[in-house]
Design a protein around this motif. Structure first.
Motif, PDB file in Angstrom:
ATOM      1  N   ALA A  73      55.857  48.254  73.922  1.00 21.60           N
ATOM      2  CA  ALA A  73      57.028  47.759  72.701  1.00 21.60           C
ATOM      3  C   ALA A  73      57.521  46.964  73.440  1.00 21.60           C
ATOM      4  O   ALA A  73      58.450  47.630  74.416  1.00 21.60           O
ATOM      5  N   PHE A  74      58.706  45.916  72.764  1.00 21.77           N
ATOM      6  CA  PHE A  74      59.711  45.252  73.177  1.00 21.77           C
ATOM      7  C   PHE A  74      60.502  44.251  72.503  1.00 21.77           C
ATOM      8  O   PHE A  74      59.708  44.425  71.960  1.00 21.77           O
ATOM      9  N   HIS A  75      61.453  44.762  72.895  1.00 23.28           N
ATOM     10  CA  HIS A  75      62.651  44.459  71.622  1.00 23.28           C
ATOM     11  C   HIS A  75      63.440  44.145  72.557  1.00 23.28           C
ATOM     12  O   HIS A  75      64.209  43.449  73.556  1.00 23.28           O
ATOM     13  N   GLY A 103      50.698  31.323  75.853  1.00 24.21           N
ATOM     14  CA  GLY A 103      50.754  32.145  75.588  1.00 24.21           C
ATOM     15  C   GLY A 103      49.382  33.539  75.537  1.00 24.21           C
ATOM     16  O   GLY A 103      49.834  34.490  74.859  1.00 24.21           O
ATOM     17  N   ALA A 104      47.826  33.414  76.036  1.00 23.30           N
ATOM     18  CA  ALA A 104      47.119  33.980  76.066  1.00 23.30           C
ATOM     19  C   ALA A 104      47.926  35.435  77.428  1.00 23.30           C
ATOM     20  O   ALA A 104      47.967  36.117  77.220  1.00 23.30           O
ATOM     21  N   ALA A 105      47.956  34.279  78.648  1.00 23.21           N
ATOM     22  CA  ALA A 105      48.783  35.363  79.751  1.00 23.21           C
ATOM     23  C   ALA A 105      49.864  36.088  79.391  1.00 23.21           C
ATOM     24  O   ALA A 105      50.012  37.416  79.804  1.00 23.21           O
ATOM     25  N   TRP A 106      50.825  36.080  78.302  1.00 25.75           N
ATOM     26  CA  TRP A 106      52.287  36.456  78.192  1.00 25.75           C
ATOM     27  C   TRP A 106      51.013  37.796  77.406  1.00 25.75           C
ATOM     28  O   TRP A 106      52.625  38.660  77.525  1.00 25.75           O
ATOM     29  N   GLY A 107      50.110  37.376  76.517  1.00 25.69           N
ATOM     30  CA  GLY A 107      50.040  38.416  75.368  1.00 25.69           C
ATOM     31  C   GLY A 107      49.593  39.380  76.580  1.00 25.69           C
ATOM     32  O   GLY A 107      49.058  40.865  76.179  1.00 25.69           O
ATOM     33  N   ARG A 116      62.277  39.382  63.638  1.00 23.75           N
ATOM     34  CA  ARG A 116      61.097  39.802  63.140  1.00 23.75           C
ATOM     35  C   ARG A 116      59.267  40.802  64.259  1.00 23.75           C
ATOM     36  O   ARG A 116      59.978  40.532  65.723  1.00 23.75           O
ATOM     37  N   ILE A 117      58.709  41.635  63.791  1.00 24.10           N
ATOM     38  CA  ILE A 117      58.397  42.068  64.280  1.00 24.10           C
ATOM     39  C   ILE A 117      56.748  41.373  64.124  1.00 24.10           C
ATOM     40  O   ILE A 117      56.246  40.778  63.175  1.00 24.10           O
ATOM     41  N   GLN A 118      56.313  41.346  65.522  1.00 26.10           N
ATOM     42  CA  GLN A 118      55.079  41.081  66.238  1.00 26.10           C
ATOM     43  C   GLN A 118      53.834  42.202  66.609  1.00 26.10           C
ATOM     44  O   GLN A 118      54.762  42.615  67.318  1.00 26.10           O
ATOM     45  N   ARG A 119      53.168  42.075  65.803  1.00 23.94           N
ATOM     46  CA  ARG A 119      52.274  43.844  65.665  1.00 23.94           C
ATOM     47  C   ARG A 119      50.615  42.852  66.768  1.00 23.94           C
ATOM     48  O   ARG A 119      50.282  42.337  65.886  1.00 23.94           O
ATOM     49  N   GLY A 120      49.864  43.539  68.074  1.00 23.72           N
ATOM     50  CA  GLY A 120      49.140  43.370  68.021  1.00 23.72           C
ATOM     51  C   GLY A 120      48.996  42.258  69.633  1.00 23.72           C
ATOM     52  O   GLY A 120      49.736  41.096  69.448  1.00 23.72           O
ATOM     53  N   ARG A 121      48.280  42.336  70.066  1.00 23.28           N
ATOM     54  CA  ARG A 121      48.807  41.574  71.255  1.00 23.28           C
ATOM     55  C   ARG A 121      47.728  40.208  71.158  1.00 23.28           C
ATOM     56  O   ARG A 121      48.864  39.500  71.214  1.00 23.28           O
ATOM     57  N   LYS A 122      47.400  40.303  70.202  1.00 25.45           N
ATOM     58  CA  LYS A 122      46.783  38.544  69.951  1.00 25.45           C
ATOM     59  C   LYS A 122      47.829  38.439  68.889  1.00 25.45           C
ATOM     60  O   LYS A 122      47.582  36.293  69.220  1.00 25.45           O
ATOM     61  N   ASP A 124      47.215  47.753  70.371  1.00 21.58           N
ATOM     62  CA  ASP A 124      47.969  47.557  69.530  1.00 21.58           C
ATOM     63  C   ASP A 124      49.640  47.837  69.709  1.00 21.58           C
ATOM     64  O   ASP A 124      50.554  47.933  68.856  1.00 21.58           O
ATOM     65  N   ALA A 125      50.653  47.306  70.886  1.00 20.54           N
ATOM     66  CA  ALA A 125      51.881  46.521  71.507  1.00 20.54           C
ATOM     67  C   ALA A 125      52.368  46.391  70.100  1.00 20.54           C
ATOM     68  O   ALA A 125      51.747  45.132  68.805  1.00 20.54           O
ATOM     69  N   ASP A 126      54.084  46.791  70.242  1.00 16.96           N
ATOM     70  CA  ASP A 126      54.658  45.568  68.870  1.00 16.96           C
ATOM     71  C   ASP A 126      55.943  45.155  69.581  1.00 16.96           C
ATOM     72  O   ASP A 126      56.004  45.388  71.290  1.00 16.96           O
ATOM     73  N   PHE A 127      56.556  44.168  69.435  1.00 17.00           N
ATOM     74  CA  PHE A 127      57.285  42.682  69.916  1.00 17.00           C
ATOM     75  C   PHE A 127      58.421  42.738  68.674  1.00 17.00           C
ATOM     76  O   PHE A 127      57.531  42.063  67.548  1.00 17.00           O
ATOM     77  N   VAL A 128      59.218  43.139  68.953  1.00 19.52           N
ATOM     78  CA  VAL A 128      60.481  42.643  67.878  1.00 19.52           C
ATOM     79  C   VAL A 128      61.101  41.375  68.410  1.00 19.52           C
ATOM     80  O   VAL A 128      62.064  41.564  69.842  1.00 19.52           O
ATOM     81  N   ASP A 129      61.120  40.523  67.912  1.00 24.32           N
ATOM     82  CA  ASP A 129      61.570  39.046  68.341  1.00 24.32           C
ATOM     83  C   ASP A 129      63.134  38.643  68.524  1.00 24.32           C
ATOM     84  O   ASP A 129      63.667  39.392  67.645  1.00 24.32           O
ATOM     85  N   VAL A 130      63.776  38.116  68.909  1.00 18.86           N
ATOM     86  CA  VAL A 130      65.485  37.712  69.386  1.00 18.86           C
ATOM     87  C   VAL A 130      65.928  37.464  67.761  1.00 18.86           C
ATOM     88  O   VAL A 130      67.167  37.452  67.560  1.00 18.86           O
TER      89      VAL A 130
END
Length: 141
Positions: free
Chosen positions: A112-114, A19-23, A38-44, A29-35
């Motif tokens: 950003a990643f969707h 997970g750390a390498a993925w992040g 859900r919106i996940q905010r921030g690298r951590k 301050d990235a945004d990730f919208v998962d499949v």
């Protein structure tokens, strides 16, 4: 990082269950919208949420990512589209899953990643053959 280095790094991180390498491929301050939307905010948060799935439902899974296209969208940002195949060896998500991703990359980091799962129109339309044969703009009923 180049787009190719980002894609390769994501693939390696997933396949290692790291997970750390993925992040690390994401901006602070990235945004990730998962499949599942859900919106996940921030690298951590992105790293922590991915570690949870690497340790559970996607344990031992293998991800292949392929670049579809890249184009500049201004201020040094790139719009990147990729496709992926995920092979899950067991558990509730056992099987092979396809998806498409849209990423905004700036300065070698994902901003950003969707992620969107791919499915056939007939399945999406609950096996309604007439609806599945229509173009999306014709879906008004």
């Amino acid at each position: 990082m180049t787009v190719e280095e980002i894609i390769t790094g994501l693939e390696r991180a997933w396949n290692a269950g790291d997970g750390a390498a993925w992040g690390a491929r994401f901006a602070e301050d990235a945004d990730f919208v998962d499949v599942v939307g859900r919106i996940q905010r921030g690298r951590k948060v992105i790293a922590e949420e991915h570690q949870k799935i690497f340790d559970t439902i996607y344990r031992g899974s293998l991800l292949e990512i392929r670049r579809l296209d890249v184009r500049p969208i201004g201020e040094g940002a790139l719009l990147v589209h990729t496709t992926s195949k995920l092979r899950v060896p067991g558990g509730p998500r056992k099987g092979e899953w396809a998806a498409i991703q849209t990423k905004v990359v700036r300065d070698g980091e994902i901003m950003a990643f969707h992620n969107t799962g791919l499915t056939g129109l007939a399945e999406f339309a609950h096996r309604d053959a007439d609806l599945a044969a229509r173009e999306p703009l014709e879906w008004k009923g």
